[in-house]
Structures are given as structure tokens and as C-alpha cells.
Design a protein around this motif. Structure first.
Motif: not given
Length: 164
Positions: A48-72
Motif C-alpha cells: 500500500x505504500x509502494x511508490x505510485x500507489x494511490x489509494x484512499x487514506x482510510x485504506x492506508x490506515x487500515x492496511x499500512x503495509x499490504x492489502x489484497x483486493x478481489x476482482x470478481x
């Protein structure tokens, strides 16, 4: 004669990682154009904090290192370029646009066909807390957490290691 391999002046590990990330881009590009075929769906884990990642702040707060998304089932505005993808997802009824460079992805899994890729990503400096798995809103009745096992399935892991 020594048993150790000489240091390579060719960055094979980087070249292979880049080529495998292109697989993710090609697959997502096909989905952008034609939609998800059959029962295919994806678990995409990224830093979530890698260069170029742009996600909402509430997601960074909940997932400060890594997150998994599902495309289904429930995603929108998937857009794929040479080095990144963008997608709309809902988290706890909050719509969010995520901009994710392929270089930030640590794993890509298609459980419908037992296919997985794992990647090395440069670590981000600083204290990062453990997090719970992301649960973007969507039909999860058939979804199970992706488990990468070495059972002869279609899992590809590349780790050349670096000599110190």
C-alpha cells in the motif's frame, strides 16, 4: 574450483520479475476489454505504500503495509496501462478508486484455475503494523483465501536472492 556461482552482471531477477508482471498486465488488459471470462477471478496483493500507489487514506490506515483486493463481481472502471492499473471497488459501502503500479504487486492469484504468481517488492521504510485481510464488497460466497502451496500446481515463485 568453488561451488558458488559467480555474481551476475546481468540483472536476471529484475528482468524475470518485469516479464511476469507483464503477464498480470496482459491478463488485466483482456479483462478490461472483454470482462472476466467464465469463473475466473483474481486476488491481487500489493504494497500500500509502494511508490505510485494511490489509494484512499482510510485504506492506508487500515492496511499500512499490504492489502489484497478481489476482482470478481463488483468492480468498475478497470483501466490498464503499461505500468499500472486502476479499478473502482467498494469497501464497507464506500466507493474507492485504486491506482496500483504493477511494481507494487506482491502476488496475483486466479483460484478458478489454481494459478498464482509471487513477486519481490522493495520494502518501505518505517514501522508498519500487522493488518487484517481486505474485504472489498462483493460476492464472496464462493471465495476462499488464496493459499499458495508447493504442490506442483501452477504457482510460479521467482527468488534469485542477492549475494551480500
Amino acid at each position: 574450483m568453488t561451488d558458488s556461482a559467480p555474481d551476475s552482471l546481468i540483472p536476471y531477477d529484475e528482468i524475470v520479475q518485469e516479464a511476469l508482471r507483464a503477464v498480470v498486465g496482459r491478463v488485466l488488459g483482456g479483462v478490461e476489454k472483454d470482462g472476466l471470462p467464465g469463473e475466473h477471478h483474481f486476488y491481487i496483493t500489493f504494497k500500500t505504500r509502494a511508490p505510485g500507489v494511490d489509494i484512499p487514506d482510510h485504506l492506508i490506515a487500515k492496511f499500512p503495509d499490504e492489502m489484497t483486493i478481489v476482482l470478481q463481481n463488483r468492480y468498475w472502471d478497470l483501466s490498464v496501462s503499461d505500468d499500472r492499473f486502476e479499478v473502482g471497488l467498494s469497501f464497507n459501502q464506500i466507493s474507492s478508486m485504486l491506482h496500483i503500479p504493477f511494481a507494487a504487486i506482491t502476488s496475483f492469484v486466479d483460484p478458478a484455475v489454481d494459478f498464482a504468481l509471487q513477486f519481490q517488492v522493495e520494502e518501505v521504510e518505517g514501522d508498519l503494523d500487522e493488518h487484517e485481510p481486505a474485504e472489498n464488497d462483493g460476492d464472496q460466497e464462493n471465495a476462499a483465501p488464496a493459499e499458495l502451496v508447493d504442490d506442483g500446481s501452477n504457482v510460479v515463485t521467482v527468488d534469485f536472492g542477492k549475494k551480500k
